[in-house]
Structure formats: structure tokens, C-alpha cells
Design an enzyme around this catalytic site. Structure first.
Site, PDB file in Angstrom:
ATOM      1  N   THR A 282       0.845  -1.189   0.000  1.00  0.00           N
ATOM      2  CA  THR A 282       0.000   0.000   0.000  1.00  0.00           C
ATOM      3  C   THR A 282       0.880   1.238   0.000  1.00  0.00           C
ATOM      4  O   THR A 282       1.928   1.264   0.644  1.00  0.00           O
ATOM      5  CB  THR A 282      -0.947   0.014   1.224  1.00  0.00           C
ATOM      6  OG1 THR A 282      -1.756   1.196   1.179  1.00  0.00           O
ATOM      7  CG2 THR A 282      -0.181  -0.014   2.527  1.00  0.00           C
TER       8      THR A 282
ATOM      9  N   HIS B  57       2.576 -11.529  14.198  1.00  0.00           N
ATOM     10  CA  HIS B  57       3.651 -12.077  15.030  1.00  0.00           C
ATOM     11  C   HIS B  57       3.416 -13.552  15.378  1.00  0.00           C
ATOM     12  O   HIS B  57       4.332 -14.222  15.891  1.00  0.00           O
ATOM     13  CB  HIS B  57       3.785 -11.248  16.320  1.00  0.00           C
ATOM     14  CG  HIS B  57       5.186 -11.130  16.815  1.00  0.00           C
ATOM     15  ND1 HIS B  57       6.179 -12.028  16.490  1.00  0.00           N
ATOM     16  CD2 HIS B  57       5.776 -10.202  17.634  1.00  0.00           C
ATOM     17  CE1 HIS B  57       7.304 -11.675  17.081  1.00  0.00           C
ATOM     18  NE2 HIS B  57       7.090 -10.565  17.775  1.00  0.00           N
TER      19      HIS B  57
END
Length: 406
Positions: free
Chosen positions: A325, A377
Site C-alpha cells: 500500500t 507475530h
């Protein structure tokens, strides 16, 4: 003969749609293959065309939720091109509303208060501008008499002076507000972003890139590149190429969680976030790792054009293993992009600013960009995320590495 206009199959997982804008009015004559309306699904807006010519009769209003295959209108093919709105019902004049004459409201005086003031006293007090409620009556039952009124005129009752609060000027200009129904696409974007925020262990790491050599490369070869391939060499193709190389070297950034399993991909299907009037869409560049820079540029231009025209198909927006993006086109200096679930990472580009940096012990001005990698994560460790972003930085700061793959 009358034929039904139904909501077509839009995608495998899509079971309903929202009625969008009607392009043709109720009762209007439509030609074969003429666009009559739009329906909005979770991922795209689809135009509906008339299968046959005839008079259109709407069965659904804008904003209605309709199941896939549901009837939204019917077309009367027996009607001709003449004005179909002149139906007997519409020709009948609406009955005139009866005029209702409203009687002027008479101010009512409570009988109890009226009885406590004699007519003479009321007249005296009224001319003097004294409220009868402020005068203590000496008559039977506390009735205010003429004597009480005259006593009030002599100073027995002092009318309080009303102090008006200081007037403050209202701010100039209008203060309007409006409510707009959320489109299906906007509701889907909101739901997916919220799910990604709450459904992943999202973290963002940052780095900065010196784009001096990239700018020199573009300046040196932009004319010959455009002459040969018919399209300019932009930053997005270079970032896409660098990301595809880094994804092959850090496979966790190109993977996703499916239940209790991690799915690794040996291909890089990279989504490019495109801002449109209706919201953010993410068309996919398939097998970006195998494409040359000019092929990536052509693919980006084609998909971005379709996105802004609302012509993207569901297949062109489905899947994807990684997303890029670019908030820099709007002037963003730094941000933490949200993962495009079920993907595990997203790269954020930002604006390019000339800043002083130290190179070989000297302070020089270089075109710098902050880049950000938001990642899940649960699947990507800190070492892998930093390694990925550092690799992208290396490839962009020395673009010849992308050709030599070193």
C-alpha cells in the site's frame, strides 16, 4: 411477455447483494443490453443489463438486501418505445386535499388567577405595566383590589429590572450534517479491517530507504523504457519486484495461518491497494516473482484503471499472498498499515522527502522514504520481519541487485 431481472452469481462465497442505483426510472422503456441498475456485493459493484427491450418495472428499492438469484425487476417486452409512464393510474389526478381552516388560538387565562384580581385593579395594573402576581391582595381570599393597585402605583411594588445577558455573535456559516448509507463495499472493508485488528498479533517494524539510485535509474532510462514498452517506469514496479525477491527469501512473510496449519506459497501473488471513490480495493498481480518490470507496470496500470472504473472482477481481487500500500501518494510520511487478512504481512510505502543523511562521514541531501512492514507475530518472528524489510531496502538502494539477484 414479462421476463424477470435477477441478481447474477457474483462469486462463490457471496450469497446476497445490496440494491444499488437504478439507472432507469420505474416504467421507463429500456433497450436490450442497456444498463438498468447496479448491485453491490462485498467486493465489487456489478452492472445489470436488460436481456430484452421493454418497459421496466422495479421490484426492489435502493438499499434493499437481495439474495443471489432474487428478482429485482421485470421487463414487459410487449411494451413499445412510447411513453410507458402514462398508465391509467398515473393519469388520474390526485384528489385535492381539503383545506383546513385553523382557528386562531385564544390565549387562556387560568380562572384561579383571574378571580384574584378585580377588573378595575387589573386595568390599572395593566396600564402601568405591573404584573398582578407581584401585588399582594388585601381583599377576600387574597383578591387584589383597586386600593391595592393604586398602592402599587405609589411605589409599593417595584418591578425588577431584567438584565439581559450579553449577546455573543454566533459563528458565521452553515452548520449542516448529513447521513449517508454505508455501501456494501465500505461495510466489508470495515468488517475485514476490524477482524484483522482483533484477529492477529499485529506488529509493525520500520526502516528508511535512500532512493537516489532508483531516481537516477528512472531518469536515465525513462524515455527508452517508455518507447520500448509503451509505459513509464514507476516506483511501484520496483517495490513490487523487490518485495517478490524478498518473499522468496523470507517465506514466512508469504505464508498464512489456516486453522492449526501454516500454508507456505512458492509463488508471490502481490496485491496492490488502490483507492477509489467507493473505497479501497486490492487487485492481485499473479506470479509477480516471474514478471519483468515492464510486465508489472502494464499489469498495475490495467488493474488500477479497472479499479477506478469499477470494472474489477471477483477473481482479480481474490487470493493474494502479500500486499503493498502506498500512502505516499496522499502525502503520508509514516503509518502502520493493517494486514490484509488472511495474509500475514503488508508493506507500507510513504512519501519521498529530501533529507540530510550521513554517508561516509559526510552530510548529504538524499531522497528518503520511510517504509513499514506490518506483520502477524503469530507466524513471523521479529528477526524475519527485520530481515525482509532490510532486504527490500538493499534491493531498492542498489537496483542492479534485482537484475543480478544478489
Amino acid at each position: 411477455m414479462k421476463i424477470d431481472v435477477v441478481v447474477p452469481v457474483i462469486g462463490e462465497s457471496i450469497t446476497e447483494a445490496v440494491m444499488g442505483v437504478w439507472m432507469k426510472e420505474e416504467g421507463a422503456f429500456v433497450e436490450e443490453d442497456e444498463i438498468i441498475c447496479e448491485v453491490e456485493s462485498e467486493k465489487a459493484t456489478v452492472e445489470i443489463v436488460a436481456e430484452k427491450a421493454g418497459a421496466l418495472h422495479q421490484k426492489a428499492a435502493e438499499g434493499d438486501t437481495i439474495l443471489i438469484g432474487g428478482v429485482i425487476a421485470e421487463i414487459d417486452t410487449s411494451a413499445n418505445g412510447a411513453d410507458t409512464d402514462d398508465t391509467p393510474e398515473k393519469k388520474q389526478e390526485a384528489p385535492k386535499k381539503a383545506e383546513v381552516k385553523s382557528e386562531p388560538k385564544k390565549e387562556s387565562v387560568e380562572p384561579e388567577k383571574q378571580a384574584k384580581v378585580s377588573p378595575v385593579a387589573a386595568n390599572i395594573l395593566g396600564k402601568a405595566g405591573i404584573e398582578s402576581a407581584k401585588v399582594e391582595g388585601s381583599g377576600a381570599g387574597g383578591r387584589v383590589t383597586k386600593a391595592d393597585a393604586l398602592k402599587a402605583l405609589d411605589g409599593g411594588v417595584k418591578q425588577p429590572v431584567k438584565s439581559e445577558p450579553a449577546k455573543t455573535e454566533a459563528p458565521s456559516g452553515e452548520r449542516n450534517e448529513r447521513r449517508v448509507r454505508m455501501t456494501t463495499l465500505r461495510k466489508t472493508i470495515a468488517r475485514r479491517l476490524l477482524d484483522a485488528k482483533h484477529g492477529t498479533a499485529m506488529l509493525t517494524t520500520f526502516n528508511e530507504v535512500d532512493l537516489q539510485k532508483v531516481k537516477e535509474l528512472r531518469a536515465q532510462y525513462k524515455d527508452s523504457f517508455k518507447e520500448k514498452y509503451g509505459i513509464g517506469l514507476g516506483f511501484m514496479s520496483l517495490f513490487t519486484k523487490a518485495s517478490s525477491i524478498a518473499l522468496t527469501e523470507v517465506p514466512a512473510a508469504n505464508a498464512m495461518i489456516d486453522g492449526n496449519e501454516i500454508v507456505y506459497h512458492d509463488y508471490a501473488d502481490i496485491g496492490i491497494a488502490v483507492s477509489t471513490e467507493k473505497g479501497l480495493v486490492v487487485p492481485i498481480i499473479r506470479n509477480a516473482e516471474k514478471m519483468a518490470l515492464h510486465e508489472i507496470e502494464l499489469e498495475i496500470a490495467g488493474l488500477a484503471g479497472k479499479a477506478r472504473d469499477g470494472k474489477l472482477s471477483i477473481d482479480e481481487m481474490s487470493g493474494g499472498t502479500f500486499t503493498i500500500t502506498n500512502g505516499g501518494v496522499f502525502g503520508s510520511m509514516m503509518s502502520t498499515p493493517i494486514i490484509n487478512a488472511p495474509q500475514s504481512a503488508i508493506l507500507g510505502m510513504h512519501n519521498i522527502i529530501d533529507r540530510p543523511v550521513a554517508i561516509n562521514g559526510q552530510v548529504v541531501i538524499r531522497p528518503m522514504m520511510y517504509i513499514a512492514l506490518s506483520y502477524d507475530h503469530r507466524i513471523i518472528d521479529g528477526k524475519e520481519s527485520v530481515t525482509f524489510l532490510k532486504r527490500v531496502k538493499e534491493l531498492l538502494e542498489d537496483p542492479i541487485r534485482m537484475v543480478l539477484e544478489v
